[in-house]
Design a protein around this motif. Structure first.
Motif, PDB file in Angstrom:
ATOM      1  N   ALA A 122      12.097  16.574  20.159  1.00  0.00           N
ATOM      2  CA  ALA A 122      11.630  15.982  18.901  1.00  0.00           C
ATOM      3  C   ALA A 122      11.875  14.481  18.891  1.00  0.00           C
ATOM      4  N   THR A 123      11.152  13.771  19.757  1.00  0.00           N
ATOM      5  CA  THR A 123      11.239  12.319  19.817  1.00  0.00           C
ATOM      6  C   THR A 123      10.218  11.710  18.864  1.00  0.00           C
ATOM      7  N   MET A 124      10.401  10.435  18.568  1.00  0.00           N
ATOM      8  CA  MET A 124       9.451   9.755  17.701  1.00  0.00           C
ATOM      9  C   MET A 124       8.041   9.782  18.297  1.00  0.00           C
ATOM     10  N   ARG A 125       7.949   9.599  19.587  1.00  0.00           N
ATOM     11  CA  ARG A 125       6.642   9.620  20.243  1.00  0.00           C
ATOM     12  C   ARG A 125       5.980  10.990  20.105  1.00  0.00           C
ATOM     13  N   ARG A 126       6.783  12.043  20.309  1.00  0.00           N
ATOM     14  CA  ARG A 126       6.248  13.404  20.209  1.00  0.00           C
ATOM     15  C   ARG A 126       5.862  13.738  18.775  1.00  0.00           C
ATOM     16  N   ILE A 127       6.678  13.307  17.803  1.00  0.00           N
ATOM     17  CA  ILE A 127       6.378  13.548  16.394  1.00  0.00           C
ATOM     18  C   ILE A 127       5.112  12.803  15.992  1.00  0.00           C
ATOM     19  N   ALA A 128       4.995  11.564  16.463  1.00  0.00           N
ATOM     20  CA  ALA A 128       3.810  10.769  16.142  1.00  0.00           C
ATOM     21  C   ALA A 128       2.544  11.457  16.635  1.00  0.00           C
ATOM     22  N   ALA A 129       2.611  12.013  17.850  1.00  0.00           N
ATOM     23  CA  ALA A 129       1.453  12.727  18.385  1.00  0.00           C
ATOM     24  C   ALA A 129       1.145  13.961  17.541  1.00  0.00           C
ATOM     25  N   GLU A 130       2.174  14.601  17.040  1.00  0.00           N
ATOM     26  CA  GLU A 130       2.015  15.817  16.235  1.00  0.00           C
ATOM     27  C   GLU A 130       1.271  15.528  14.937  1.00  0.00           C
ATOM     28  N   ILE A 131       1.578  14.391  14.319  1.00  0.00           N
ATOM     29  CA  ILE A 131       0.967  14.098  13.008  1.00  0.00           C
ATOM     30  C   ILE A 131      -0.152  13.061  13.095  1.00  0.00           C
ATOM     31  N   GLY A 132      -0.449  12.588  14.312  1.00  0.00           N
ATOM     32  CA  GLY A 132      -1.554  11.648  14.493  1.00  0.00           C
ATOM     33  C   GLY A 132      -1.235  10.237  14.062  1.00  0.00           C
ATOM     34  N   ALA A 133      -0.015   9.787  14.358  1.00  0.00           N
ATOM     35  CA  ALA A 133       0.405   8.436  13.976  1.00  0.00           C
ATOM     36  C   ALA A 133       0.820   7.651  15.212  1.00  0.00           C
ATOM     37  N   GLY A 134       1.029   6.364  15.035  1.00  0.00           N
ATOM     38  CA  GLY A 134       1.586   5.550  16.103  1.00  0.00           C
ATOM     39  C   GLY A 134       3.099   5.690  16.103  1.00  0.00           C
TER      40      GLY A 134
ATOM     41  N   PRO B 210       0.822  -1.210   0.000  1.00  0.00           N
ATOM     42  CA  PRO B 210       0.000   0.000   0.000  1.00  0.00           C
ATOM     43  C   PRO B 210       0.860   1.266   0.000  1.00  0.00           C
ATOM     44  N   LYS B 211       0.267   2.335  -0.459  1.00  0.00           N
ATOM     45  CA  LYS B 211       0.951   3.622  -0.456  1.00  0.00           C
ATOM     46  C   LYS B 211       1.194   4.062   0.985  1.00  0.00           C
ATOM     47  N   PRO B 212       2.398   4.557   1.290  1.00  0.00           N
ATOM     48  CA  PRO B 212       2.694   4.982   2.671  1.00  0.00           C
ATOM     49  C   PRO B 212       1.719   6.061   3.138  1.00  0.00           C
ATOM     50  N   ALA B 213       1.355   5.992   4.407  1.00  0.00           N
ATOM     51  CA  ALA B 213       0.421   6.973   4.955  1.00  0.00           C
ATOM     52  C   ALA B 213       1.110   8.298   5.243  1.00  0.00           C
ATOM     53  N   TYR B 214       2.424   8.261   5.435  1.00  0.00           N
ATOM     54  CA  TYR B 214       3.182   9.464   5.761  1.00  0.00           C
ATOM     55  C   TYR B 214       4.415   9.533   4.857  1.00  0.00           C
ATOM     56  N   SER B 215       5.073  10.675   4.874  1.00  0.00           N
ATOM     57  CA  SER B 215       6.300  10.842   4.107  1.00  0.00           C
ATOM     58  C   SER B 215       7.421  11.281   5.025  1.00  0.00           C
ATOM     59  N   ARG B 216       8.644  11.068   4.584  1.00  0.00           N
ATOM     60  CA  ARG B 216       9.793  11.535   5.371  1.00  0.00           C
ATOM     61  C   ARG B 216       9.740  13.048   5.546  1.00  0.00           C
ATOM     62  N   ALA B 217       9.338  13.750   4.485  1.00  0.00           N
ATOM     63  CA  ALA B 217       9.271  15.209   4.565  1.00  0.00           C
ATOM     64  C   ALA B 217       8.252  15.648   5.615  1.00  0.00           C
ATOM     65  N   GLN B 218       7.124  14.961   5.682  1.00  0.00           N
ATOM     66  CA  GLN B 218       6.092  15.284   6.666  1.00  0.00           C
ATOM     67  C   GLN B 218       6.616  15.061   8.077  1.00  0.00           C
ATOM     68  N   ILE B 219       7.309  13.965   8.276  1.00  0.00           N
ATOM     69  CA  ILE B 219       7.886  13.651   9.588  1.00  0.00           C
ATOM     70  C   ILE B 219       8.950  14.678   9.955  1.00  0.00           C
ATOM     71  N   ALA B 220       9.812  15.020   8.985  1.00  0.00           N
ATOM     72  CA  ALA B 220      10.876  15.990   9.248  1.00  0.00           C
ATOM     73  C   ALA B 220      10.293  17.367   9.567  1.00  0.00           C
ATOM     74  N   ARG B 221       9.253  17.770   8.847  1.00  0.00           N
ATOM     75  CA  ARG B 221       8.639  19.079   9.119  1.00  0.00           C
ATOM     76  C   ARG B 221       8.046  19.127  10.519  1.00  0.00           C
TER      77      ARG B 221
END
Length: 248
Positions: free
Chosen positions: A45-57, A20-31
């Motif tokens: 800027a932890t993975m957990r904090r970034i995930a909360a920012e973009i609504g991901a696990g 399937p097409k990825p739900a997110y992009s590296r650019a989105q995560i980096a932004r």
């Protein structure tokens, strides 16, 4: 010893031909990571904090960004993309390098956490590579590639040193809770004691006569930048350096 298991983030396909097409992009995560770092510092800027920012696990993001070092690489390259060198190189190398220096300093001041990132080893992301092509192209017609590298190292060293000092000073003031005027007032008694001792004549000369510290930060930056560009001009054929220097 080489790390045979290491694979650059830029060599990892962002999307495979199957699945399937990825739900997110590296650019989105980096932004998202940059937004967090700008507001709260790089460590936030932890993975957990970034995930909360973009609504991901949080764990799902590791499919896109394998580790912390990869995240920093993506963030740093994103900032390189903010440096606007449209129209560079032009026929005026001095104007080109001035604009580049101003753009890099402005980027550092917008994102002060970049001062904490170790950048001596290049990752050669797409934005950094575009910058290399543009800014190295400024002096390429005039000097050898080795001379070009040396001159750009001098320029980058100056710009990043000044920007780092500005960022660090701003952070120290923020932590102290003082204004710049209050900070200077607090140190005044000790400085006065040093002046009255007569033991430090050059420090006294700086404190009483130097104009540079009394300039605005922008004026200080451009004063030093002019000297750096004058140095670079000595490596360029005389007629070219004089013509560029004399332009209004």
């Amino acid at each position: 010893m080489t790390d045979e298991a290491y694979v650059s983030i830029w060599m990892r396909p962002e999307q495979t031909s199957r699945g399937p097409k990825p739900a997110y992009s590296r650019a989105q995560i980096a932004r998202a990571a940059v937004r967090i770092a700008d507001a709260e510092g790089l460590e936030a800027a932890t993975m957990r904090r970034i995930a909360a920012e973009i609504g991901a696990g949080a764990m799902s993001l590791y499919r896109y960004v394998p580790g912390r070092d990869d995240l920093i690489v993506l963030m740093a390259d994103l900032l390189m993309g903010e440096i606007n060198l449209r129209g560079i190189p032009s026929v005026d190398w001095r104007a080109d390098l001035t604009r580049y220096a101003e753009e890099v300093r402005a980027m550092w001041l917008r994102h002060p956490w970049i001062a904490t990132v170790h950048r001596s080893l290049h990752s050669y992301g797409p934005n950094q590579l575009l910058l290399i092509e543009q800014i190295m192209g400024v002096l390429d017609p005039h000097v050898s590639v080795d001379e070009n590298l040396v001159l750009m190292s001098i320029l980058n060293g100056y710009v990043e040193s000044v920007a780092r000092d500005e960022v660090t000073a701003a952070e120290e003031l923020r932590r102290s809770g003082l204004t710049e005027q209050q900070w200077l007032a607090r140190t005044h008694p000790y400085v006065q004691q040093l002046l009255e001792s007569g033991d430090y004549p050059l420090f006294t000369k700086i404190a009483l006569e130097a104009r540079h510290p009394r300039l605005t930060s922008d004026a200080q930056f451009h004063q030093g930048l002019t000297r750096v560009l004058d140095c670079i001009a000595t490596a360029i054929p005389t007629t070219e350096s004089q013509n560029n220097h004399e332009k209004p």
